[in-house]
Design a protein around this motif. Structure first.
Motif, PDB file in Angstrom:
ATOM      1  N   GLU A 211      -1.347  -1.275 -11.913  1.00 20.56           N
ATOM      2  CA  GLU A 211      -2.517  -0.439 -11.644  1.00 20.56           C
ATOM      3  C   GLU A 211      -2.372   0.282 -10.306  1.00 20.56           C
ATOM      4  O   GLU A 211      -1.719  -0.208  -9.376  1.00 20.56           O
ATOM      5  N   ASN A 212      -2.984   1.458 -10.227  1.00 23.62           N
ATOM      6  CA  ASN A 212      -2.957   2.226  -8.987  1.00 23.62           C
ATOM      7  C   ASN A 212      -3.757   1.530  -7.890  1.00 23.62           C
ATOM      8  O   ASN A 212      -4.786   0.906  -8.150  1.00 23.62           O
ATOM      9  N   PHE A 213      -3.287   1.656  -6.678  1.00 26.89           N
ATOM     10  CA  PHE A 213      -4.049   1.201  -5.520  1.00 26.89           C
ATOM     11  C   PHE A 213      -4.311   2.417  -4.637  1.00 26.89           C
ATOM     12  O   PHE A 213      -3.393   3.029  -4.113  1.00 26.89           O
ATOM     13  N   VAL A 214      -5.569   2.801  -4.522  1.00 31.00           N
ATOM     14  CA  VAL A 214      -5.986   3.960  -3.722  1.00 31.00           C
ATOM     15  C   VAL A 214      -5.066   5.156  -3.980  1.00 31.00           C
ATOM     16  O   VAL A 214      -4.360   5.619  -3.078  1.00 31.00           O
ATOM     17  N   PRO A 215      -5.050   5.682  -5.211  1.00 29.18           N
ATOM     18  CA  PRO A 215      -4.107   6.767  -5.537  1.00 29.18           C
ATOM     19  C   PRO A 215      -4.288   8.032  -4.710  1.00 29.18           C
ATOM     20  O   PRO A 215      -3.341   8.802  -4.544  1.00 29.18           O
ATOM     21  N   ALA A 216      -5.483   8.281  -4.179  1.00 31.76           N
ATOM     22  CA  ALA A 216      -5.709   9.473  -3.357  1.00 31.76           C
ATOM     23  C   ALA A 216      -5.534   9.190  -1.873  1.00 31.76           C
ATOM     24  O   ALA A 216      -5.813  10.046  -1.033  1.00 31.76           O
ATOM     25  N   GLY A 217      -5.075   7.984  -1.518  1.00 27.59           N
ATOM     26  CA  GLY A 217      -4.788   7.662  -0.127  1.00 27.59           C
ATOM     27  C   GLY A 217      -6.035   7.367   0.690  1.00 27.59           C
ATOM     28  O   GLY A 217      -7.136   7.223   0.174  1.00 27.59           O
ATOM     29  N   GLN A 218      -5.834   7.277   1.997  1.00 24.31           N
ATOM     30  CA  GLN A 218      -6.945   6.976   2.898  1.00 24.31           C
ATOM     31  C   GLN A 218      -7.139   8.103   3.899  1.00 24.31           C
ATOM     32  O   GLN A 218      -6.244   8.903   4.172  1.00 24.31           O
ATOM     33  N   SER A 219      -8.340   8.162   4.459  1.00 26.13           N
ATOM     34  CA  SER A 219      -8.681   9.186   5.443  1.00 26.13           C
ATOM     35  C   SER A 219      -9.537   8.548   6.532  1.00 26.13           C
ATOM     36  O   SER A 219      -9.909   7.377   6.452  1.00 26.13           O
ATOM     37  N   THR A 220      -9.856   9.327   7.549  1.00 23.44           N
ATOM     38  CA  THR A 220     -10.743   8.868   8.607  1.00 23.44           C
ATOM     39  C   THR A 220     -11.481  10.056   9.183  1.00 23.44           C
ATOM     40  O   THR A 220     -11.229  11.208   8.805  1.00 23.44           O
ATOM     41  N   GLN A 221     -12.403   9.785  10.092  1.00 24.74           N
ATOM     42  CA  GLN A 221     -13.215  10.844  10.699  1.00 24.74           C
ATOM     43  C   GLN A 221     -13.305  10.631  12.207  1.00 24.74           C
ATOM     44  O   GLN A 221     -13.436   9.506  12.685  1.00 24.74           O
TER      45      GLN A 221
END
Length: 448
Positions: A211-221
């Protein structure tokens, strides 16, 4: 409380988080499931203050045990409070999705009782959407700093994208403005997520059933303008985050004055233009192979009157003008007015024949900027003989104000000359001064 009142309160409280973007992940439709997700599948719409509301962007609750000085939802702030039960948010998301109001869910929350308790409730929402409701749309969830590592990992199993907001650029800022948080509690889950994404990618190479794990990646602000931190330090931090944590995006939010705290600046309006320039510089870091050190020293700020690439070029006039028929692709990317697509077009086109100035116009190049930094077939098409101060005035967004200042300087030089002293006139180059004034006047009338 009525459901509409909860939506009004908690959707409004969520608007300060700007980390909304296209999905970046792909999930096809399945039998018995509802919806799908494509990499560019999130439609964008904008509020009156320019912020993106492409998802059902909402807080689970705006109750919070923390007292962050810059945050509207801090415990000491006297505002209207509300909270969704997990089942209420699940029903709301499904209802809105079926009506085609939204293409996904952006879920954040204030911290209630503890970071772990809050994360457990948020995970219950997205896990139920995926497993019971068979929701196949886009989900972006905020990770609560301080939550246990197993909860961080579980959130990544059901979300397309996760984010942990750093908010403040420097460690010293936390001690003054948000004493309950620290840099370590934020970077720890970011590092874990980055490592889990890498592990998942390796596992998927061995088996397609993983299964995919966070397929769109991570971000921050990061908040811009709430502290004295310079643009140079902000960009250096962003570059480090991209390199060390493999972030997809760093988002920047102009500080909106919502607090009378003496530790915060009392601004008349959010520094939106500064935010815009930092986004432009961030784009140069991500796609144009610039480094933060090249763009700015850590104690410097970006010039709000010109874009960061133009600012860099004006500081490095020894590299220009560049002959577009011979310049490398990497150098083309550093010319103001030439972007990724137009640089590729130039490289392809000049294999067939020499480029002309007219031909460049058809390639989408912004020649009002680029012409000051290029040669085309050995010919320079700029107006100011490579004088950076005049080029700056011409393409500055405040060129009308600067034009008056520049003309004043030229007029002062002219006033010092004795019209009867022919030798002095020649030495001072009066004809050149008059010509420059005429050129500037003509050029500033156009679109730069």
């Amino acid at each position: 409380m009525d459901i509409l009142d909860k939506i009004r309160i908690l959707a409004d409280s969520a608007k300060y988080d700007v980390s909304c973007s296209s999905s970046g992940s792909s999930r096809g439709s399945k039998s018995g499931a509802l919806g799908s997700t494509s990499p560019s599948g999130i439609c964008h719409s904008f509020t009156s203050d320019g912020r993106c509301i492409s998802l059902l962007k909402i807080l689970m609750t705006n109750f919070c045990i923390y007292d962050c000085a810059y945050c509207q939802n801090r415990i000491s702030n006297d505002i209207e409070r509300a909270a969704f039960a997990p089942e209420e948010l699940i029903a709301l998301t499904m209802s809105f999705y079926r009506r085609n109001y939204i293409e996904g869910l952006f879920l954040s929350s204030g911290v209630i009782i503890s970071p772990d308790h809050t994360m457990e409730l948020m995970i219950r929402i997205i896990k139920t959407l995926r497993q019971r409701e068979k929701f196949n749309g886009y989900i972006h969830i905020k990770i609560i700093p301080g939550a246990s590592s197993h909860l961080v990992h579980e959130a990544g199993l059901y979300a397309d994208r996760v984010s942990v907001n750093i908010e403040l650029p420097e460690e010293a800022n936390y001690k003054a403005l948000t004493p309950e948080k620290n840099r370590a509690s934020i970077l720890k889950p970011m590092k874990q997520i980055a490592e889990n994404i890498t592990e998942n990618s390796e596992e998927k190479r061995l088996s397609r059933y993983i299964e995919n794990f966070v397929p769109a990646g991570q971000s921050t602000q990061l908040i811009v303008g709430a502290t004295p931190t310079t643009d140079g330090k902000i960009l250096s931090l962003s570059q480090g985050l991209y390199n060390d944590y493999n972030l997809k995006r760093v988002y920047y939010s102009a500080y909106i004055p919502i607090s009378s705290n003496k530790l915060l600046p009392q601004l008349s309006a959010p520094p939106l233009l500064r935010e815009h320039r930092i986004y432009q510089a961030d784009w140069l870091l991500r796609f144009y192979k610039f480094t933060a050190d090249e763009l700015l020293k850590e104690n410097e700020n970006l010039d709000v009157n010109v874009d960061p690439k133009t600012q860099w070029a004006l500081y490095h006039m020894e590299l220009f003008p560049v002959e577009v028929n011979r310049a490398s692709y990497e150098m083309l990317l550093r010319i103001p007015g030439i972007g990724l697509t137009s640089a590729k077009r130039i490289v392809r086109a000049r294999k067939l024949s020499s480029l002309t100035y007219e031909g460049l116009k058809k390639m989408g190049i912004v020649l009002t900027r680029a012409k000051h930094f290029i040669l085309v077939g050995g010919k320079y098409h700029g107006n100011f003989a490579m004088k950076p101060e005049f080029i700056y005035e011409a393409i500055s967004e405040k060129k009308d104000q600067i034009q008056l200042s520049l003309f004043g300087e030229i007029d002062r030089n002219l006033s010092l000359l004795d019209p009867g002293d022919e030798l002095m006139m020649k030495k001072a180059g009066i004809s050149q001064l008059i010509a420059e004034k005429a050129i500037i006047s003509k050029s500033l009338g156009g679109d730069f």
